[in-house]
Design a protein around this motif. Structure first.
Motif, short mmCIF file in Angstrom:
data_model
loop_
_atom_site.label_atom_id
_atom_site.label_comp_id
_atom_site.label_asym_id
_atom_site.label_seq_id
_atom_site.Cartn_x
_atom_site.Cartn_y
_atom_site.Cartn_z
N MET A 32 0.85 -1.19 0.00
CA MET A 32 0.00 0.00 0.00
C MET A 32 0.88 1.24 0.00
O MET A 32 1.76 1.39 0.86
N MET A 33 0.63 2.13 -0.94
CA MET A 33 1.45 3.34 -1.09
C MET A 33 0.91 4.51 -0.28
O MET A 33 1.60 5.51 -0.11
N PHE A 34 -0.35 4.43 0.19
CA PHE A 34 -0.98 5.50 0.97
C PHE A 34 -0.96 6.83 0.22
O PHE A 34 -0.71 7.88 0.79
N GLU A 35 -1.22 6.73 -1.08
CA GLU A 35 -1.38 7.92 -1.92
C GLU A 35 -2.82 8.10 -2.37
O GLU A 35 -3.12 8.95 -3.20
N SER A 36 -3.73 7.28 -1.84
CA SER A 36 -5.14 7.36 -2.19
C SER A 36 -5.99 7.15 -0.94
O SER A 36 -5.52 6.62 0.08
N LEU A 37 -7.26 7.54 -1.03
CA LEU A 37 -8.17 7.34 0.09
C LEU A 37 -8.41 5.86 0.37
O LEU A 37 -8.62 5.47 1.52
N ASP A 38 -8.37 5.05 -0.66
CA ASP A 38 -8.67 3.63 -0.50
C ASP A 38 -7.64 2.96 0.42
O ASP A 38 -8.01 2.10 1.25
N ASP A 39 -6.36 3.29 0.25
CA ASP A 39 -5.34 2.67 1.10
C ASP A 39 -5.53 3.03 2.56
O ASP A 39 -5.41 2.19 3.46
#
Length: 593
Positions: A37-44
């Motif tokens: 998970m890159m945590f660059e989106s709301l989904d992550d």
């Protein structure tokens, strides 16, 4: 060959869109069993909070960095933090969610407001009280805060200690090695680097104790909120959460706490070699050192190996990966847009460090996986879920005499009492002691030791002196005098790999019995141990003799290794008879075990 390669990349238009050293990466793609998970989106962020069942609020108002360039695009705050609370002080003092315990309490971190501002500005004081109230409201109305700037060494102190520490590994010749070997252990102890590792592990254990034993929300803070906060929060999550001990989980943890958390990789690693040395500090390397202690003490708990951490520490200083090249997400986005504002098709594309196929082939990446790690099966997971509810009910009891009010508007009615409780807990710092552990933490550690060991549960490191050792593979891999040729941990691991390969072969034979037989395994002899391979091809190569620093160095069977000690040093080290016998043993390469 180098000239031909440069000419090829200069004349081929397609290759200009990529970095020179990585135009071949598409040929060696390794399939990932689980996504990092890159945590660059709301989904992550939503997926991570949903996995931990956190009761907090996801914030997306900073997607275009309108709130503050210091904050990530997306982050999580306590539910009682309103939209109006996001704007003041450019993100300073705002509690950022890190991890939620199954009992309901959570770990938060924040960049603290300057002390002078808190003393002079009543609005700043009111804002901090409001944020502490929001954190306390997360669970059982209790919170413990810790200013890491007061209890841990500063960022310049880390750099000073590391400069003294790395000086002992800059060895130019054999004579310098044997001269430094006389006072090796005392020199390492005097530099203070190992003691800093102990302090960080101890502080992380105190955070774990508050979450696990006292069921209190924890808020850690420092001036920037992106250095020691990242170290302590990441270590606490590694001790508590088995997901982060897997390879994709560990990489996701770094993306969440360090990359999205705004650690200043460019300044701390000094990638541009600027003259401003005050910003340079090995903070991320300190975190990897602490992780190595956990891996040494609880190897079966981790899916990755020491070799993986060593390669990761090397990748930190390769200024081509976007993972370790920028100071924040805003810095990264600003730099990419500035490079190609009117040509979106030619946007600069830097590879991420987690795409290991860019640097290594599939065979080399197998060295990243711990052969002793075993994942929980479905029955164990189901039993753990059934026991979780009982344990959660037991831990949901308040740890103090403070009880919940059944009336609405609790914070309004009990505002004065809550402020007193928060103020007392804020001023009562965790005990500092020169001993390896404080009395409270030692009791917590001893009580945990009385439980059956669960490699997929809570793990606590022993931080006493003998349990903290040097990361030899990273620092001594190029020093021939300390290598153990044909021995060391690599020999044990090679035997384990061989046994695992034999078990897999037997399973394939059982699965294909009555049908197409599985691949036949043959035993082959290689220098340094017996290896099981397919088709009779040895994995390391029959001419390579394994050493304790494998895979970073190896010794050919036709080479000789003959360390020498100056006679003046020999007579000064101890009794001449014993040293002469030791020198004769060192002259024989077969005696080095």
């Amino acid at each position: 060959m180098i000239f031909q390669g440069i000419t090829h990349h200069c004349l081929e238009p397609k290759s200009l869109r990529n970095l020179f050293a990585f135009s071949f990466c598409e040929q060696n793609k390794m399939k990932r069993q689980q996504r990092t998970m890159m945590f660059e989106s709301l989904d992550d962020w939503a997926q991570d909070m949903g996995r931990l069942r956190g009761a907090c609020r996801l914030v997306a108002e900073n997607a275009e960095f309108d709130l503050s360039p210091n904050l990530p695009q997306f982050f999580i705050v306590p539910s009682n933090v309103s939209e109006a609370d996001l704007n003041p002080f450019q993100g300073h003092g705002l509690p950022m969610w890190c991890w939620s315990h199954h009992s309901g309490c959570a770990l938060f971190k924040t960049s603290s407001l300057p002390v002078t501002l808190l003393q002079e500005d009543p609005a700043a004081q009111a804002y901090m009280e409001k944020m502490l109230t929001a954190v306390a409201h997360n669970y059982l109305f209790s919170v413990k805060t810790e200013d890491l700037s007061d209890t841990l060494p500063s960022v310049p102190d880390l750099q000073l200690a590391y400069n003294k520490f790395k000086h002992f590994f800059l060895i130019e010749n054999t004579t310098d090695f044997w001269v430094s070997d006389v006072k090796w252990l005392s020199s390492l102890d005097s530099c203070g680097w190992l003691d800093i590792i102990r302090q960080c592990l101890q502080k992380a254990m105190e955070v774990v104790e508050c979450l696990e034993k006292e069921n209190a929300n924890v808020l850690i803070m420092e001036e920037g909120g992106s250095d020691l906060c990242c170290v302590i929060s990441s270590l606490a999550q590694l001790m508590l959460d088995p997901f982060y001990r897997t390879l994709p989980g560990f990489q996701s943890l770094i993306q969440k706490e360090w990359v999205a958390g705004g650690h200043r990789f460019l300044d701390r690693c000094n990638q541009l070699h600027l003259k401003d040395k005050e910003k340079v500090s090995p903070v991320f390397l300190l975190f990897l050192e602490c992780v190595m202690v956990l891996v040494w003490q609880y190897g079966p708990s981790f899916q990755f190996t020491e070799t993986y951490l060593t390669v990761l520490s090397d990748s930190l200083h390769v200024p081509v990966f976007s993972t370790f090249l920028f100071n924040s997400q805003h810095h990264r986005h600003t730099f990419i847009q500035a490079e190609s504002p009117h040509a979106p098709c030619n946007v600069l594309r830097c590879p991420v460090a987690w795409d290991w196929s860019v640097q290594f082939d599939c065979k080399a990446q197998e060295l990243f996986i711990n052969p002793l790690y075993t994942e929980k099966n479905r029955m164990q997971r189901a039993s753990q879920r059934s026991q979780l509810h009982k344990h959660q009910r037991q831990l949901s009891l308040p740890s103090s005499g403070f009880k919940l009010s059944p009336k609405r508007g609790f914070f309004k009615d009990e505002a004065d009492s809550l402020k007193k409780i928060l103020r007392v807990k804020r001023l009562s710092r965790w005990m500092l002691s020169p001993d390896p552990t404080s009395s409270s933490s030692r009791e917590f550690y001893q009580a945990w030791q009385g439980r059956p060991l669960d490699y997929h549960g809570l793990i606590l490191p022993c931080v006493d002196g003998p349990w903290l050792r040097l990361w030899m593979q990273r620092y001594l891999r190029w020093v021939q005098e300390v290598q153990i040729f044909g021995g060391g941990l690599v020999t044990v691991l090679s035997q384990v790999y061989g046994l695992l390969e034999e078990v897999r072969g037997l399973r394939r034979e059982l699965d294909h019995r009555g049908g197409v037989p599985g691949a036949r395994l043959q035993r082959t002899r290689v220098s340094g141990g017996e290896t099981l391979t397919r088709g009779g091809t040895p994995t390391p190569g029959s001419l390579v003799r394994l050493s304790s620093s494998f895979p970073f160095s190896a010794l050919r069977s036709n080479s000789s290794y003959k360390p020498s000690i100056p006679n003046s040093q020999l007579h000064g080290l101890g009794p001449s008879g014993e040293l002469e016998e030791g020198a004769q043993d060192l002259d024989d390469p077969e005696s080095v075990v």
